[in-house]
Design a protein around this motif. Structure first.
Motif, PDB file in Angstrom:
ATOM      1  N   ASN A  63     -31.343  36.746  -5.449  1.00 49.29           N
ATOM      2  CA  ASN A  63     -31.082  38.006  -4.764  1.00 49.29           C
ATOM      3  C   ASN A  63     -30.000  38.719  -5.572  1.00 49.29           C
ATOM      4  O   ASN A  63     -28.842  38.299  -5.595  1.00 49.29           O
ATOM      5  CB  ASN A  63     -30.620  37.764  -3.331  1.00 49.29           C
ATOM      6  N   ALA A 168     -43.140  38.854   3.137  1.00 49.83           N
ATOM      7  CA  ALA A 168     -42.768  39.909   2.190  1.00 49.83           C
ATOM      8  C   ALA A 168     -43.402  39.573   0.848  1.00 49.83           C
ATOM      9  O   ALA A 168     -43.423  38.411   0.434  1.00 49.83           O
ATOM     10  CB  ALA A 168     -41.255  40.020   2.056  1.00 49.83           C
ATOM     11  N   THR A 209     -39.333  44.298  -6.589  1.00 52.34           N
ATOM     12  CA  THR A 209     -39.150  44.918  -5.274  1.00 52.34           C
ATOM     13  C   THR A 209     -40.169  44.332  -4.312  1.00 52.34           C
ATOM     14  O   THR A 209     -41.374  44.373  -4.560  1.00 52.34           O
ATOM     15  CB  THR A 209     -39.325  46.439  -5.351  1.00 52.34           C
ATOM     16  N   ASN A 212     -41.972  44.528   2.961  1.00 52.04           N
ATOM     17  CA  ASN A 212     -42.127  43.845   4.251  1.00 52.04           C
ATOM     18  C   ASN A 212     -43.580  43.997   4.696  1.00 52.04           C
ATOM     19  O   ASN A 212     -44.071  45.114   4.869  1.00 52.04           O
ATOM     20  CB  ASN A 212     -41.169  44.440   5.283  1.00 52.04           C
ATOM     21  N   LEU A 219     -37.964  46.038   0.992  1.00 53.51           N
ATOM     22  CA  LEU A 219     -36.736  45.355   1.380  1.00 53.51           C
ATOM     23  C   LEU A 219     -35.549  46.032   0.708  1.00 53.51           C
ATOM     24  O   LEU A 219     -35.648  46.519  -0.427  1.00 53.51           O
ATOM     25  CB  LEU A 219     -36.795  43.885   0.978  1.00 53.51           C
ATOM     26  N   ASP A 221     -32.802  44.726  -0.378  1.00 54.55           N
ATOM     27  CA  ASP A 221     -32.229  43.980  -1.493  1.00 54.55           C
ATOM     28  C   ASP A 221     -33.194  43.954  -2.689  1.00 54.55           C
ATOM     29  O   ASP A 221     -34.419  43.993  -2.538  1.00 54.55           O
ATOM     30  CB  ASP A 221     -31.919  42.542  -1.085  1.00 54.55           C
TER      31      ASP A 221
END
Length: 248
Positions: A63, A168, A209, A212, A219, A221
């Motif tokens: 992340n 996701a 990337t 969802n 998302l 993040d």
């Protein structure tokens, strides 16, 4: 007395005539042996073939936004496809160009170290190699090295541990990279050859990337994911052109 002289004279005449008769016989003709012909395998020409084997990938996911390491794992699975190319031979050196395309089922999962509720997942479903070759032939045995470009179709997911469904996904990402490899090929019949090959594909890591899958929104993040791929395959080729060249 005259009779004895006649007998002796006749015997002497026969003795003198015998060597002359032997000398008059024809000499045995000499035939030169034909030159030896060595048949050498010719690797030149267009070829098509099929391949199958296995692949191993690497995925280390982070992340980027929160600077959190999520885990590393090694997806693996089968590959199968075909190749087409052209080779030309100069003495024992062989040069070539080749395009290869494979279906793949390289996949794997591991627990997400940043979230106990889901796992990380990666799947590669297709790949292609576009390479040049240089090799050395010992008659019908060819060893070669290759290098060029590679393209891989790869998917990244977060999988719910409760349902096994993707919560996701980054979808399928088409990634380009470099590749190097080596192979050993054996011509076992006119125009037919079989071989083994190893290839390493350099993909590295890249930002991804995720979307969802419930809301369709990206998302917040940013994640970094990916890694290199290794392939080991068995190949069978059919070459168009003459299988051997006679060399004196």
């Amino acid at each position: 007395m005259k009779k004895l002289i006649a007998i002796a004279t006749g015997a002497l005449a026969l003795g003198l005539a015998a060597p002359a008769s032997a000398a008059d016989l024809a000499a045995r003709p000499y035939t030169k042996a034909p030159p030896m012909v060595a048949a050498i395998y010719d690797w030149s020409g267009f070829y098509v073939g099929a391949n199958g084997g296995g692949g191993w990938a690497r995925d280390c996911r982070n992340n980027v936004t929160t600077v959190t390491f999520l885990g590393c794992y090694d997806p693996s699975g089968a590959v199968a496809g075909g190749q087409i190319g052209y080779r030309w031979q100069s003495a024992s050196w062989v040069f070539g160009l080749e395009a290869q395309g494979d279906w793949a089922d390289i996949h794997g999962t591991t627990q997400n170290l940043g979230n106990a509720l889901n796992s990380l997942s990666t799947k590669i479903d297709a790949l292609g190699l576009f390479t040049g070759q240089i090799g050395y032939a010992w008659n019908n045995v060819l060893f070669y090295a290759k290098g060029g470009a590679a393209v891989v179709d790869q998917r990244f997911d977060f999988i719910s541990n409760a349902t096994g469904l993707a919560v996701a996904s980054a979808g399928y990402n088409t990634r380009w990279g470099g590749t190097v490899g080596a192979g050993l090929e054996f011509g076992f019949a006119p125009n037919w050859s079989i071989g083994v090959e190893y290839d390493h594909i350099f993909l590295g890591h890249h930002d991804v990337t995720f979307i969802n899958n419930t809301t369709g929104a990206a998302l917040a993040d940013t994640y970094n994911s990916g890694g290199d791929v290794d392939l080991a395959t068995v190949r069978v080729n059919y070459r168009f052109g003459g299988p051997i060249v006679a060399k004196y």
